[in-house]
Write an enzyme that holds these catalytic residues in place. Structure first.
Site, short mmCIF file in Angstrom:
data_model
loop_
_atom_site.label_atom_id
_atom_site.label_comp_id
_atom_site.label_asym_id
_atom_site.label_seq_id
_atom_site.Cartn_x
_atom_site.Cartn_y
_atom_site.Cartn_z
N ARG A 186 0.83 -1.21 0.00
CA ARG A 186 0.00 0.00 0.00
C ARG A 186 0.86 1.25 0.00
O ARG A 186 1.87 1.32 0.71
CB ARG A 186 -0.92 0.01 1.22
CG ARG A 186 -1.96 -1.07 1.16
CD ARG A 186 -2.98 -0.98 2.27
NE ARG A 186 -3.68 -2.24 2.41
CZ ARG A 186 -4.60 -2.69 1.57
NH1 ARG A 186 -4.98 -1.96 0.53
NH2 ARG A 186 -5.16 -3.87 1.76
N ASP A 187 0.44 2.25 -0.79
CA ASP A 187 1.14 3.53 -0.84
C ASP A 187 1.02 4.23 0.51
O ASP A 187 -0.05 4.24 1.13
CB ASP A 187 0.55 4.40 -1.95
CG ASP A 187 1.46 5.56 -2.32
OD1 ASP A 187 1.99 5.55 -3.45
OD2 ASP A 187 1.65 6.47 -1.48
N ILE A 188 2.10 4.84 0.96
CA ILE A 188 2.12 5.51 2.26
C ILE A 188 1.27 6.78 2.26
O ILE A 188 0.82 7.23 3.33
CB ILE A 188 3.59 5.81 2.66
CG1 ILE A 188 3.71 5.96 4.17
CG2 ILE A 188 4.13 7.04 1.94
CD1 ILE A 188 5.16 5.96 4.66
N VAL A 203 10.27 8.13 -6.99
CA VAL A 203 11.07 6.96 -6.61
C VAL A 203 11.57 6.32 -7.90
O VAL A 203 10.75 5.92 -8.75
CB VAL A 203 10.26 5.96 -5.77
CG1 VAL A 203 11.11 4.74 -5.43
CG2 VAL A 203 9.73 6.62 -4.49
N HIS A 206 7.48 1.39 -10.99
CA HIS A 206 6.36 0.86 -10.20
C HIS A 206 5.07 1.26 -10.86
O HIS A 206 4.96 2.34 -11.46
CB HIS A 206 6.41 1.39 -8.76
CG HIS A 206 6.58 2.86 -8.66
ND1 HIS A 206 7.83 3.46 -8.78
CD2 HIS A 206 5.70 3.86 -8.46
CE1 HIS A 206 7.68 4.77 -8.66
NE2 HIS A 206 6.39 5.05 -8.47
N HIS A 259 1.17 2.16 -10.20
CA HIS A 259 0.18 2.55 -9.20
C HIS A 259 -1.15 1.91 -9.59
O HIS A 259 -1.58 2.02 -10.74
CB HIS A 259 -0.04 4.07 -9.22
CG HIS A 259 1.13 4.89 -8.81
ND1 HIS A 259 1.22 5.50 -7.59
CD2 HIS A 259 2.26 5.22 -9.47
CE1 HIS A 259 2.35 6.18 -7.50
NE2 HIS A 259 3.00 6.03 -8.64
P1 5GP Z 1 5.96 8.13 -8.02
O1 5GP Z 1 5.62 9.57 -7.67
O2 5GP Z 1 7.46 7.91 -8.05
O3 5GP Z 1 5.25 7.63 -9.21
O4 5GP Z 1 5.37 7.28 -6.81
C1 5GP Z 1 6.07 7.03 -5.64
C2 5GP Z 1 5.04 6.66 -4.60
O5 5GP Z 1 5.70 6.05 -3.52
C3 5GP Z 1 4.27 7.86 -4.03
O6 5GP Z 1 2.88 7.69 -4.30
C4 5GP Z 1 4.60 7.83 -2.55
O7 5GP Z 1 3.51 8.18 -1.73
C5 5GP Z 1 5.05 6.40 -2.33
N1 5GP Z 1 6.02 6.23 -1.26
C6 5GP Z 1 7.14 6.99 -1.05
N2 5GP Z 1 7.81 6.53 0.02
C7 5GP Z 1 7.11 5.47 0.48
C8 5GP Z 1 7.33 4.57 1.58
O8 5GP Z 1 8.28 4.67 2.34
N3 5GP Z 1 6.41 3.59 1.75
C9 5GP Z 1 5.32 3.43 0.93
N4 5GP Z 1 4.49 2.44 1.19
N5 5GP Z 1 5.10 4.27 -0.12
C10 5GP Z 1 5.98 5.26 -0.33
#
Ligand code: 5GP
Length: 117
Positions: free
Chosen positions: A29-31, A96, A100, A102
């Site tokens: 799950r996303d944080i 990140v 990945h 979503h």
């Molecule tokens: P991006 O913006 O790179 O597509 O998505 C990265 C996602 O990783 C974001 O939605 C963010 O909330 C999530 N995220 C960042 N750090 C963590 C973490 O430590 N744990 C979890 N579960 N999600 C994270």
């Protein structure tokens, strides 16, 4: 192996609410959820962005999408609907740098892609 926050989750160095794992990927799950259901599907092979995935590794992306659809079926929102998204680099808001997918679901999600919103 790279050293993003997602690699630390894979190696159980930091906690996460893991909902699925197999030899190819992990899902948790996303944080900071952007919908009632917000799960991230992360491959175990290292690719910083979608730009870095060669044609002969296309199955890595396909497996993430199929796993997301299977999760939707298991959780019972496959018919009500869901969205899968992969951000690539700055304009898409990638934060990140381990690819990945979503998975967003659980409510009407509205439109997307508007500049600056
Ligand atoms: P991006 O913006 O790179 O597509 O998505 C990265 C996602 O990783 C974001 O939605 C963010 O909330 C999530 N995220 C960042 N750090 C963590 C973490 O430590 N744990 C979890 N579960 N999600 C994270």
């Amino acid at each position: 192996m790279s050293d993003t926050i997602f690699h630390k989750i894979m190696q159980r160095q930091i906690p996460a609410d893991i909902v699925y794992e197999d030899d190819d990927m992990i899902a948790f799950r996303d944080i900071a959820p952007q919908a009632p259901v917000h799960v991230l599907f992360v491959p175990k092979r290292d690719f910083a962005t979608l730009n870095d995935v060669p044609a002969d590794a296309a199955d890595v992306i396909g497996k993430l999408a199929v796993a997301a659809a299977s999760y939707a079926k298991r959780e019972g929102f496959d018919r009500s609907g869901y969205r899968i998204v992969m951000n690539c680099n700055g304009d898409a808001g990638q934060t990140v740098f381990q690819i990945h997918l979503h998975l967003l679901a659980g409510a009407p999600l509205g439109h997307f892609g508007t500049p600056g919103r």
